[in-house]
Motif scaffolding. Structure first.
Motif, short mmCIF file in Angstrom:
data_model
loop_
_atom_site.label_atom_id
_atom_site.label_comp_id
_atom_site.label_asym_id
_atom_site.label_seq_id
_atom_site.Cartn_x
_atom_site.Cartn_y
_atom_site.Cartn_z
N GLN A 3 0.81 -1.20 0.00
CA GLN A 3 0.00 0.00 0.00
C GLN A 3 0.84 1.26 0.00
OE1 GLN A 3 -2.60 -0.91 3.46
NE2 GLN A 3 -4.24 -0.19 2.15
N GLN A 96 0.10 -7.80 -9.19
CA GLN A 96 -1.00 -8.66 -9.58
C GLN A 96 -1.81 -8.03 -10.70
OE1 GLN A 96 -2.60 -8.69 -5.67
NE2 GLN A 96 -1.87 -10.72 -5.20
N ASN A 98 -3.47 -5.39 -10.50
CA ASN A 98 -4.68 -4.77 -9.99
C ASN A 98 -4.35 -3.47 -9.27
OD1 ASN A 98 -6.39 -7.12 -10.64
ND2 ASN A 98 -5.09 -8.11 -9.13
N LEU A 99 -5.38 -2.71 -8.94
CA LEU A 99 -5.19 -1.46 -8.24
C LEU A 99 -4.83 -1.71 -6.78
CD1 LEU A 99 -8.00 0.94 -9.48
CD2 LEU A 99 -5.61 0.86 -10.16
N PHE A 101 -4.71 0.40 -3.29
CA PHE A 101 -5.18 1.65 -2.72
C PHE A 101 -4.34 2.08 -1.53
CE2 PHE A 101 -9.16 2.75 -4.78
CZ PHE A 101 -9.41 1.62 -5.51
N TYR B 35 -12.87 -6.00 -2.12
CA TYR B 35 -12.00 -5.32 -1.16
C TYR B 35 -12.67 -5.32 0.21
CZ TYR B 35 -9.27 -3.18 -4.99
OH TYR B 35 -8.46 -2.96 -6.07
N ARG B 44 -8.16 -3.09 1.15
CA ARG B 44 -7.24 -4.18 0.85
C ARG B 44 -7.94 -5.21 -0.03
NH1 ARG B 44 -5.32 -6.25 6.53
NH2 ARG B 44 -7.51 -5.76 7.02
N LEU B 45 -7.24 -5.64 -1.04
CA LEU B 45 -7.82 -6.56 -2.02
C LEU B 45 -7.87 -7.98 -1.45
CD1 LEU B 45 -8.80 -6.91 -4.99
CD2 LEU B 45 -6.42 -7.41 -5.58
N LYS B 57 -5.89 -14.55 -6.01
CA LYS B 57 -5.81 -14.09 -4.63
C LYS B 57 -5.23 -12.69 -4.56
CE LYS B 57 -5.28 -18.70 -2.64
NZ LYS B 57 -4.43 -19.60 -1.80
N GLY B 58 -5.80 -11.88 -3.67
CA GLY B 58 -5.29 -10.55 -3.42
C GLY B 58 -4.36 -10.53 -2.23
N GLU B 59 -4.36 -9.42 -1.54
CA GLU B 59 -3.45 -9.22 -0.40
C GLU B 59 -3.89 -9.99 0.84
OE1 GLU B 59 -3.21 -5.13 0.72
OE2 GLU B 59 -1.85 -5.50 2.39
#
Lengths: 111, 112
Positions: A3, A96, A98-99, A101, B35, B44-45, B57-59
């Motif tokens: 982040q 990834q 992706n955004l 934030f 999110y 957060r993703l 998978k995200g964070e």
């Protein structure tokens, strides 16, 4: 965490003044986006600046991007009470795709 | 103009229960995202899908699962809810995975 960070975390100004919010990011980006969130609502897209652009305008909004410093700023000119909201920057093109934030700046504009 | 529709808007849930948050878009966007937003931590993703039939998978994916059986729907499931999953959950979509995101109004989940 990947982040980014917005600065300041909170900003209180009078109506008519300009508001400047800064964003530092960590990844190599394709673009940098700014979003607005009114209390209790979803985020709304404001403006997108590409990595090969340095400045972009949209109405009372002005966004700058400095890829060498990995930073961006959002300027709202002649602020209004209705501009009271949280503002988020988002990095486009992260690992990834992706955004990602930031944590946001809470802006309060007093009438 | 609907855009992104999330349901429920708010839910209180006992720990250990299974819960599915629903998300539907009518813009025929390829990419969809979930999110979570927590005070002081921003967004957060959790998971994403770049196109129907694929997910990633995200964070913060642990404790969550998603599916993308078609373009329009992207449900998020908590198999066994825990109090740390108390949050506001936002679904979003975009035409491409680094383009402008369109957000739903959020689902506020409280796990007791």
């Amino acid at each position: 965490s990947q982040q980014g960070e917005e600065d300041p975390q909170a900003l209180s100004i009078q109506e008519g003044e300009n508001a400047t919010m800064n964003c530092s990011y960590k990844t190599s980006i394709n673009n940098l986006q700014w979003y607005r969130q009114n209390s209790g609502r979803g985020l709304v897209h404001l403006i997108l600046i590409r990595s090969n652009e340095r400045e972009k305008h949209s109405g009372r909004l002005r966004v700058t991007l400095d890829t060498s410093k990995k930073s961006s700023s959002l300027l709202i000119t002649a602020s209004r009470a209705a501009d009271t909201a949280s503002y988020f920057c988002a990095e486009g093109g992260g690992s990834q795709g992706n955004l990602i934030f930031g944590k946001g700046t809470k802006l309060s504009v007093k009438p | 103009i609907a855009g992104i529709t999330q349901a429920p808007t708010s839910q209180i849930l006992a720990a250990g229960r299974r819960m599915t948050l629903r998300c539907t878009q009518d813009m025929r966007h390829n990419a969809m995202y979930w999110y979570r937003q927590d005070l002081g931590l921003g967004l957060r993703l959790i998971h994403y899908s770049n196109t129907a039939g694929t997910t990633g998978k995200g964070e913060v994916p642990d404790g969550y699962s998603v599916s993308r059986a078609n373009t329009d729907d992207f449900p998020l499931t908590l198999a066994s809810a825990v109090p740390s999953q108390t949050s506001v959950y936002f679904c979003a979509s975009s035409e491409q995975n680094t383009g402008e995101l369109f957000f739903g109004e959020g689902s506020r989940l409280t796990v007791l």
